[in-house]
Scaffold this motif. Structure first.
Motif, short mmCIF file in Angstrom:
data_model
loop_
_atom_site.label_atom_id
_atom_site.label_comp_id
_atom_site.label_asym_id
_atom_site.label_seq_id
_atom_site.Cartn_x
_atom_site.Cartn_y
_atom_site.Cartn_z
N UNK A 10 -16.30 -52.96 42.77
CA UNK A 10 -16.56 -52.77 41.72
C UNK A 10 -18.38 -51.91 42.16
N UNK A 11 -17.62 -50.89 41.04
CA UNK A 11 -18.62 -49.72 40.62
C UNK A 11 -18.59 -49.55 39.68
N UNK A 12 -20.82 -49.81 39.03
CA UNK A 12 -21.20 -50.08 37.81
C UNK A 12 -21.80 -48.42 37.75
N UNK A 13 -21.96 -48.71 36.19
CA UNK A 13 -23.52 -47.22 35.75
C UNK A 13 -23.77 -48.18 34.82
N UNK A 14 -24.87 -48.31 35.04
CA UNK A 14 -25.49 -49.13 34.12
C UNK A 14 -26.44 -48.62 33.38
N UNK A 15 -27.47 -48.29 31.79
CA UNK A 15 -28.60 -47.72 31.10
C UNK A 15 -29.49 -48.66 31.24
N UNK A 16 -30.98 -48.11 31.83
CA UNK A 16 -31.92 -48.80 31.37
C UNK A 16 -31.99 -48.96 30.17
N UNK A 17 -32.23 -49.42 28.68
CA UNK A 17 -32.34 -49.90 27.17
C UNK A 17 -33.08 -50.80 26.91
N UNK A 18 -33.86 -49.96 26.20
CA UNK A 18 -35.04 -50.92 25.66
C UNK A 18 -34.43 -51.77 24.47
N UNK A 19 -34.39 -53.44 24.21
CA UNK A 19 -34.17 -54.10 23.81
C UNK A 19 -34.11 -53.91 22.17
N UNK A 20 -34.89 -53.99 21.89
CA UNK A 20 -35.69 -53.63 21.21
C UNK A 20 -34.89 -52.18 20.12
N UNK A 21 -35.02 -51.07 20.64
CA UNK A 21 -34.81 -49.96 19.65
C UNK A 21 -32.91 -49.66 20.09
N UNK A 22 -32.04 -50.52 21.22
CA UNK A 22 -31.14 -50.36 21.54
C UNK A 22 -30.89 -48.64 22.09
N UNK A 23 -32.02 -48.72 22.58
CA UNK A 23 -32.52 -46.67 23.16
C UNK A 23 -32.87 -46.85 24.55
N UNK A 24 -32.09 -45.66 25.14
CA UNK A 24 -32.45 -45.53 26.90
C UNK A 24 -33.60 -45.31 26.99
#
Length: 156
Positions: free
Chosen positions: A110-124
């Motif tokens: 499995x190859x994944x691309x993940x983003x670091x997200x602020x769960x309050x703002x839903x922004x990276x």
């Protein structure tokens, strides 16, 4: 992380349980994803994005793309190991390559691309320095090459 010279992401281990077996007598495709997800969770913990980090910062990794290759079937009771390398990273993203083995054979990737997200703002958001440093140290000292299958296109 205590010894940067020995920095290597830990191997995730588990055993195939009855609930994971499908009508063909093999591990169902959904549970490959589950096991890879648990391996990603372990990587997050190792990089400093554990439960406490997520609670304190309200930041987490969100998988935005994944590519799975099912290479061999496996069944009930199989001992699974998942090894992971950091295939790439940026200020707000992490590219992981997982390899799943059973009985000494490569059975899935499995190859994944993940983003670091602020769960309050839903922004990276940028990784904080400590996490970024951990990513760099594992990437540079893992002693493993990026697998040849990373970045492949689907073919018919």
């Amino acid at each position: 992380m205590t010894d940067l010279a020995a920095a290597k992401l830990p191997t995730y281990r588990c055993t195939v349980v009855p609930e994971w077996i499908d009508y063909n007598g093999h591990m169902s495709e959904a549970f490959y994803v589950l096991v890879f997800g648990f391996a990603t969770d372990q990587v997050m913990d190792e990089l400093g994005m554990d439960q406490l980090y997520r609670q304190e910062t309200q930041c987490s990794l969100y998988t935005v793309e994944a590519h799975i290759r099912y290479l061999l079937e496996t069944g009930l009771g199989a001992e699974l190991t998942v090894t992971t390398v950091i295939a790439g990273a940026g200020p707000k993203k992490l590219h992981l390559a997982h390899e799943m083995h059973a009985g000494g054979q490569l059975i899935a990737t499995e190859e994944i691309l993940a983003l670091h997200v602020n769960t309050r703002t839903q922004r990276t958001e940028h990784f904080p320095p400590a996490v970024s440093d951990n990513i760099t140290s594992f990437r540079l000292t893992s002693g493993q090459q990026t697998p040849e299958w990373v970045g492949r296109k689907l073919t018919a």
